[in-house]
Design a protein around this motif. Structure first.
Motif: not given
Length: 204
Positions: A125-126, A146-149, A188-190, A197-201
């Motif tokens: 998607w991106g 990112v699409p909703t589902r 949020q996704c809807s 979508v952001v994530f950290t590690f």
């Protein structure tokens, strides 16, 4: 000599009687006919039910498959990055191009030009990007469009301990001390079909 020939010819002219005709008719297979209206209606109904079920079920199956590819990739990329940086003082040198060129993700996510990585990571998607944050003590990954589902399914996997924090469209859905806020994930996704979508590690 001509009499036997006439007898044989006469025998060939004998036709089966009515009883024989009925018997022959009974043993002949019945001719197959076309569908009648009731049968045709039943076939059309079954076809419509199958088509309706496909419309309801298949999108969920496909979105689950696509989201699974992303989360499986994270399970490969994050440990690979952590391992590569375990002898470094920080993540300060981390870039998306570095991840692509060192193939810390699968080739299906790496953009190529003339057989050489361009430095970009792409999804269905991106884009997928990586940068250092918090003074290089943590790394951040970002997925776009990112699409909703798929957004919901990906965010639900952030319960894994390898993710420190997560946010969707700027709204935090996980902090380092709390579980994933599933209500916030759904909200949020809807809210859009092109989610970020952001994530950290952290370090290994």
């Amino acid at each position: 000599m001509s009499l036997p020939l006439k007898k044989e010819s006469a025998m060939q002219d004998v036709k089966p009687n009515t009883a024989e005709k009925k018997l022959l008719g009974m043993i002949q297979p019945k001719q197959r006919g076309a569908f009648g209206l009731p049968e045709l209606a039943l076939v059309l109904l079954i076809g419509a039910l199958i088509a309706g079920a496909s419309i309801l079920i298949l999108p969920g199956i496909f979105s689950g498959f696509r989201a699974g590819k992303i989360t499986d990739e994270f399970n490969i990329a994050i440990p690979a990055i952590q391992t590569a940086y375990q002898n470094q003082t920080s993540y300060s040198g981390l870039t998306t191009a570095q991840v692509a060129q060192n193939q810390w993700v699968s080739s299906g996510f790496i953009e190529y030009s003339g057989g050489v990585p361009t430095g970009n990571l792409i999804t269905a998607w991106g884009t997928l990007t990586f940068v250092p944050i918090a003074g290089g003590t943590q790394a951040q990954g970002t997925l776009t469009n990112v699409p909703t589902r798929e957004c919901i399914k990906i965010a639900n996997t952030f319960t894994n301990d390898q993710y420190l924090t997560a946010a969707i469209n700027g709204a935090t859905v996980k902090t380092s001390v709390n579980n994933v806020d599933l209500t916030a994930v759904g909200t949020q996704c809807s809210s859009t079909t092109t989610n970020t979508v952001v994530f950290t590690f952290g370090r290994a």
